[in-house]
Design a protein around this motif. Sequence first.
Motif, PDB file in Angstrom:
ATOM      1  N   GLU A 147       0.845  -1.212   0.000  1.00 21.67           N
ATOM      2  CA  GLU A 147       0.000   0.000   0.000  1.00 21.67           C
ATOM      3  C   GLU A 147       0.874   1.254   0.000  1.00 21.67           C
ATOM      4  O   GLU A 147       0.602   2.217  -0.710  1.00 21.67           O
ATOM      5  CB  GLU A 147      -0.914   0.017   1.238  1.00 21.67           C
ATOM      6  CG  GLU A 147      -2.074  -0.958   1.150  1.00 21.67           C
ATOM      7  CD  GLU A 147      -2.809  -1.165   2.479  1.00 21.67           C
ATOM      8  OE1 GLU A 147      -3.874  -1.803   2.454  1.00 21.67           O
ATOM      9  OE2 GLU A 147      -2.312  -0.733   3.541  1.00 21.67           O
ATOM     10  N   ASP A 150       2.299   1.836  -3.349  1.00 23.17           N
ATOM     11  CA  ASP A 150       1.239   2.379  -4.202  1.00 23.17           C
ATOM     12  C   ASP A 150       1.096   3.893  -3.956  1.00 23.17           C
ATOM     13  O   ASP A 150       1.047   4.698  -4.896  1.00 23.17           O
ATOM     14  CB  ASP A 150      -0.067   1.616  -3.876  1.00 23.17           C
ATOM     15  CG  ASP A 150      -1.274   2.080  -4.669  1.00 23.17           C
ATOM     16  OD1 ASP A 150      -1.095   2.864  -5.631  1.00 23.17           O
ATOM     17  OD2 ASP A 150      -2.402   1.680  -4.332  1.00 23.17           O
ATOM     18  N   GLN A 182      -8.745   4.850   1.919  1.00 19.68           N
ATOM     19  CA  GLN A 182      -9.100   3.526   1.400  1.00 19.68           C
ATOM     20  C   GLN A 182     -10.606   3.469   1.157  1.00 19.68           C
ATOM     21  O   GLN A 182     -11.392   3.858   2.023  1.00 19.68           O
ATOM     22  CB  GLN A 182      -8.698   2.489   2.432  1.00 19.68           C
ATOM     23  CG  GLN A 182      -8.664   1.088   1.878  1.00 19.68           C
ATOM     24  CD  GLN A 182      -7.643   0.238   2.609  1.00 19.68           C
ATOM     25  OE1 GLN A 182      -7.402   0.454   3.803  1.00 19.68           O
ATOM     26  NE2 GLN A 182      -7.049  -0.725   1.929  1.00 19.68           N
ATOM     27  N   GLU A 185     -13.865  -0.920  -1.098  1.00 18.89           N
ATOM     28  CA  GLU A 185     -13.355  -2.035  -1.920  1.00 18.89           C
ATOM     29  C   GLU A 185     -11.867  -2.260  -1.700  1.00 18.89           C
ATOM     30  O   GLU A 185     -11.277  -3.149  -2.328  1.00 18.89           O
ATOM     31  CB  GLU A 185     -13.603  -1.768  -3.409  1.00 18.89           C
ATOM     32  CG  GLU A 185     -15.059  -1.617  -3.829  1.00 18.89           C
ATOM     33  CD  GLU A 185     -15.667  -0.258  -3.462  1.00 18.89           C
ATOM     34  OE1 GLU A 185     -14.953   0.769  -3.561  1.00 18.89           O
ATOM     35  OE2 GLU A 185     -16.847  -0.227  -3.046  1.00 18.89           O
ATOM     36  N   GLN A 187      -9.433  -0.073  -2.393  1.00 15.64           N
ATOM     37  CA  GLN A 187      -8.572   0.711  -3.288  1.00 15.64           C
ATOM     38  C   GLN A 187      -8.029   1.933  -2.526  1.00 15.64           C
ATOM     39  O   GLN A 187      -8.764   2.516  -1.712  1.00 15.64           O
ATOM     40  CB  GLN A 187      -9.451   1.178  -4.463  1.00 15.64           C
ATOM     41  CG  GLN A 187      -8.697   1.742  -5.648  1.00 15.64           C
ATOM     42  CD  GLN A 187      -9.633   2.519  -6.590  1.00 15.64           C
ATOM     43  OE1 GLN A 187     -10.868   2.462  -6.451  1.00 15.64           O
ATOM     44  NE2 GLN A 187      -9.047   3.246  -7.513  1.00 15.64           N
TER      45      GLN A 187
END
Length: 239
Positions: A147, A150, A182, A185, A187
């Motif tokens: 994460e 990302d 976040q 889902e 993402q």
Amino acid sequence: MEKLAQLYEGKAKKVYKTSEPGMVWIEYKDDATAFNGEKKGQIAGKGMLNNEISAIFLSLLKEKGVDNHFIKKISSREQIVRQVDIIPIEVVVRNIAAGSLAKRLGWEEGTELPQAIVEFYYKNDELGDPFINNDHVAILGLATESELADIHKQALRINEILKEYLMTRNLILVDFKLEFGQTPEGQIILADEISPDTCRFWDAHTKEKLDKDRFRRDLGNVEEAYQEILRRLGGKVDV
Ligand code: TMP
């Protein structure tokens, strides 16, 4: 859509629940703080200006493929955004040494960095948002390694898009702060605001500061600077 109970009041915004699941209602305030709330004031019209400026940046990023929480502006100082769980990390991207980086490294403000850098701060008012690294993020359980990778990648992409766009408006993007959240889902998307409160913008030629440093450092013409940013972005505030 109906505005329901207030969920949260931050230093610059209020957040309300709405009748629409997954959407929240944001109201931008004129309140301004600096140095972790030690300095307090008001910047006339800031709520309207930041609502519009942030809407412009977040729409641009969406167009360029960077998904984010922005849905729509609904009034001069209000916008509807996707509800996300904010990850308590303040992600700062820097192109030029200024503020706390100039101080930490002993570099002169205005020194161009050899490459853009990304920094993490723990979003925690009681602790004064301390500087942290990947290991701190891990032991605090703020985000997983993937994460965080990302977030790092998105932050640099956002920098490229904004830097290039602002250069066409005769503005240098010195540095800025982002927050991510976040979705239900799982993402991770860009959230919060992008405005003169959270970025350093300098005029490309004169290097004049056109952001919240005018408030932090008592430089005067604070409202005018925010208005100038909006003018250069081609935006308008509907009073
Ligand atoms: P800094 O140089 O004070 O660390 O700030 C870096 C960038 O982050 C600058 O563009 C201002 C922004 N920022 C925030 O948005 N919120 C904050 O609480 C701080 C300290 C900085």
